[in-house]
Design an enzyme around this catalytic site. Structure first.
Site, PDB file in Angstrom:
ATOM      1  N   ILE A 168       0.834  -1.202   0.000  1.00 34.30           N
ATOM      2  CA  ILE A 168       0.000   0.000   0.000  1.00 34.30           C
ATOM      3  C   ILE A 168       0.871   1.256   0.000  1.00 34.30           C
ATOM      4  CG2 ILE A 168      -1.750   1.299   1.273  1.00 34.30           C
ATOM      5  CD1 ILE A 168      -2.777  -1.406   2.337  1.00 34.30           C
ATOM      6  N   ASP A 174      10.724   3.164   6.939  1.00 31.07           N
ATOM      7  CA  ASP A 174      10.387   1.744   7.003  1.00 31.07           C
ATOM      8  C   ASP A 174      11.566   1.004   7.606  1.00 31.07           C
ATOM      9  OD1 ASP A 174       9.874  -1.106   6.161  1.00 31.07           O
ATOM     10  OD2 ASP A 174       8.186  -0.168   5.147  1.00 31.07           O
ATOM     11  N   ALA A 204       1.694   1.264   7.934  1.00 22.06           N
ATOM     12  CA  ALA A 204       2.482   0.255   8.636  1.00 22.06           C
ATOM     13  C   ALA A 204       1.565  -0.776   9.291  1.00 22.06           C
ATOM     14  CB  ALA A 204       3.355   0.924   9.700  1.00 22.06           C
ATOM     15  N   PRO A 205       2.045  -2.004   9.447  1.00 17.89           N
ATOM     16  CA  PRO A 205       1.254  -3.012  10.180  1.00 17.89           C
ATOM     17  C   PRO A 205       1.284  -2.710  11.663  1.00 17.89           C
ATOM     18  CG  PRO A 205       3.415  -3.895   9.630  1.00 17.89           C
ATOM     19  CD  PRO A 205       3.334  -2.549   8.970  1.00 17.89           C
ATOM     20  N   ALA A 246      -4.550   2.684   8.232  1.00 17.01           N
ATOM     21  CA  ALA A 246      -3.922   1.403   8.578  1.00 17.01           C
ATOM     22  C   ALA A 246      -4.599   0.788   9.794  1.00 17.01           C
ATOM     23  CB  ALA A 246      -2.427   1.606   8.804  1.00 17.01           C
ATOM     24  N   ARG A 247      -4.126   1.121  10.985  1.00 14.40           N
ATOM     25  CA  ARG A 247      -4.714   0.648  12.228  1.00 14.40           C
ATOM     26  C   ARG A 247      -4.741   1.801  13.230  1.00 14.40           C
ATOM     27  NH1 ARG A 247      -6.605  -2.655   9.705  1.00 14.40           N
ATOM     28  NH2 ARG A 247      -6.488  -4.934   9.836  1.00 14.40           N
ATOM     29  N   ASP A 249      -9.457   6.845   8.894  1.00 11.87           N
ATOM     30  CA  ASP A 249     -10.431   5.803   8.569  1.00 11.87           C
ATOM     31  C   ASP A 249     -10.475   4.751   9.667  1.00 11.87           C
ATOM     32  OD1 ASP A 249     -12.330   4.528   6.736  1.00 11.87           O
ATOM     33  OD2 ASP A 249     -10.791   2.975   6.509  1.00 11.87           O
ATOM     34  N   GLU A 265     -11.758   1.302  18.152  1.00 16.01           N
ATOM     35  CA  GLU A 265     -12.867   1.884  17.394  1.00 16.01           C
ATOM     36  C   GLU A 265     -14.185   1.142  17.558  1.00 16.01           C
ATOM     37  OE1 GLU A 265     -12.102  -0.189  13.042  1.00 16.01           O
ATOM     38  OE2 GLU A 265     -11.019   1.635  13.544  1.00 16.01           O
ATOM     39  N   HIS A 312     -14.009   3.064   8.732  1.00 18.31           N
ATOM     40  CA  HIS A 312     -13.193   1.902   8.351  1.00 18.31           C
ATOM     41  C   HIS A 312     -13.659   1.331   7.012  1.00 18.31           C
ATOM     42  CE1 HIS A 312     -10.491  -1.400  10.238  1.00 18.31           C
ATOM     43  NE2 HIS A 312     -10.348  -1.380   8.931  1.00 18.31           N
TER      44      HIS A 312
END
Length: 336
Positions: free
Chosen positions: A154, A173, A205-206, A233-234, A258, A263, A300
């Site tokens: 992404i 990264d 990022a994860p 992402a998260r 998002d 959440e 989301h």
């Protein structure tokens, strides 16, 4: 005949899986998410395969309720909602659906960015109440510096889109991509430098133990006053309280989100679950974020396109077929 339980299922998913799997499996579908509080019936307890989405919480407590579980199919890229250590200890395979929304999520990130900096939704809403000339003074993306955190699939697509807007791109990264750096003339920097130099910061990022609260009060204090934060992402990548205070005090210019930390408490389905003091505070701040004028929050939906959804469905079937054939499952996250 094996039993599969699909949780947090939508009608189009149900139609697809019924057609693909009906003859070979006992199948049950439910719209509910799977959490430690979920009461299982006999069929669920004895299921060998379950499929979930990110709203489910597959903790040790949740997974221990299943007597014969062998495979978890998550219809998502991220798998932080699954206790993979428990899975490893109990020989349960968990498989995800990577790359289904690489372009979809990257495109959406720039969609909400443009919405925020050009005040698009604000202008639309003001016009609806009769204001033909609302205050929509905005900012263009041309020649701005965008900092991209995470240059996986992404993030890579985000680099390409940013270059299309003639933006200056810097990246951060843990595993820099030398080919991306060479091909698109981007520069890798450390996180502190990225925060200091960027007009716009977008997270791809994860979520893991190292990236939890990657953007915190300390990092936000390094940012420019005109900085914009984008997160598709998260939610847990950002320290919610620190972000809220910075936005409230106008130490940064805005945020387009998002995803939010914890959440699920905003959901009408189960707003009161797992509310310890810390999560309760985060939940309250999330609701305040929704009403800040310099913030856009979407529910989301960055992944939600026809193309991406089709990839999720077919990747889920692919993971299932590899399991049934006794093959190494390419997307097995318990081996990582």
């Amino acid at each position: 005949m094996r039993t599969i339980i699909f949780y947090d299922i939508k009608q189009y998913e149900r139609d697809f899986f019924e057609k693909e799997l009906f003859e070979n499996y006992n199948i049950a579908f439910t719209e509910k998410e799977l959490t430690p509080e979920t009461n299982l019936n006999y069929m669920e307890e004895n299921a060998e395969i379950i499929s979930v989405f990110t709203a489910s919480r597959l903790t040790k407590e949740t997974l221990s309720k299943f007597k014969n579980l062998k495979l978890i199919l998550t219809r998502s890229v991220g798998y932080s909602h699954i206790d993979t250590d428990y899975c490893k200890e109990h020989n349960i395979i968990a498989a995800n659906t990577p790359h289904y929304g690489d372009y979809t999520v990257a495109e959406f990130s720039f969609g909400i960015l443009l919405n925020l900096v050009r005040r698009i939704c604000y202008g639309v809403n003001e016009l609806k109440i009769g204001d033909l000339y609302p205050e929509t003074f905005g900012m263009e993306l041309y020649n701005k510096t965008i900092g991209i955190i995470g240059t996986g699939s992404i993030g890579e697509k985000s680099v390409k889109i940013a270059k299309g807007f003639s933006m200056n791109v810097i990246c951060c990264d843990t595993n820099p991509d030398s080919q991306l750096e060479e091909k698109f003339n981007v520069k890798y920097v450390d996180l502190d430098t990225l925060c200091k130099l960027s007009d716009i910061i977008t997270l791809h990022a994860p979520l893991n133990t190292k990236s939890y609260h990657l953007i915190n009060k300390e990092k936000i204090e390094l940012m420019k006053e005109n900085a914009i934060i984008i997160n598709t992402a998260r939610g847990e990548l950002i320290e919610t309280e620190a972000l809220y205070e910075a936005l409230l005090d106008e130490k940064i210019k805005g945020a387009a989100l998002d995803v939010l930390e914890f959440e699920e408490t905003i959901s009408k389905k189960r707003p009161g679950e797992n509310l310890n003091l810390k999560n309760l505070r985060t939940s309250l701040i999330n609701n305040k974020l929704l009403n800040l004028p310099n913030v856009i929050v979407t529910p989301h939906i960055a992944y939600d396109t026809q193309e991406a959804v089709n990839r999720i469905l077919h990747l889920t079937i692919k993971n299932l077929n590899e399991f049934e054939l006794g093959q190494n499952i390419e997307n097995d996250v318990t081996t990582r």
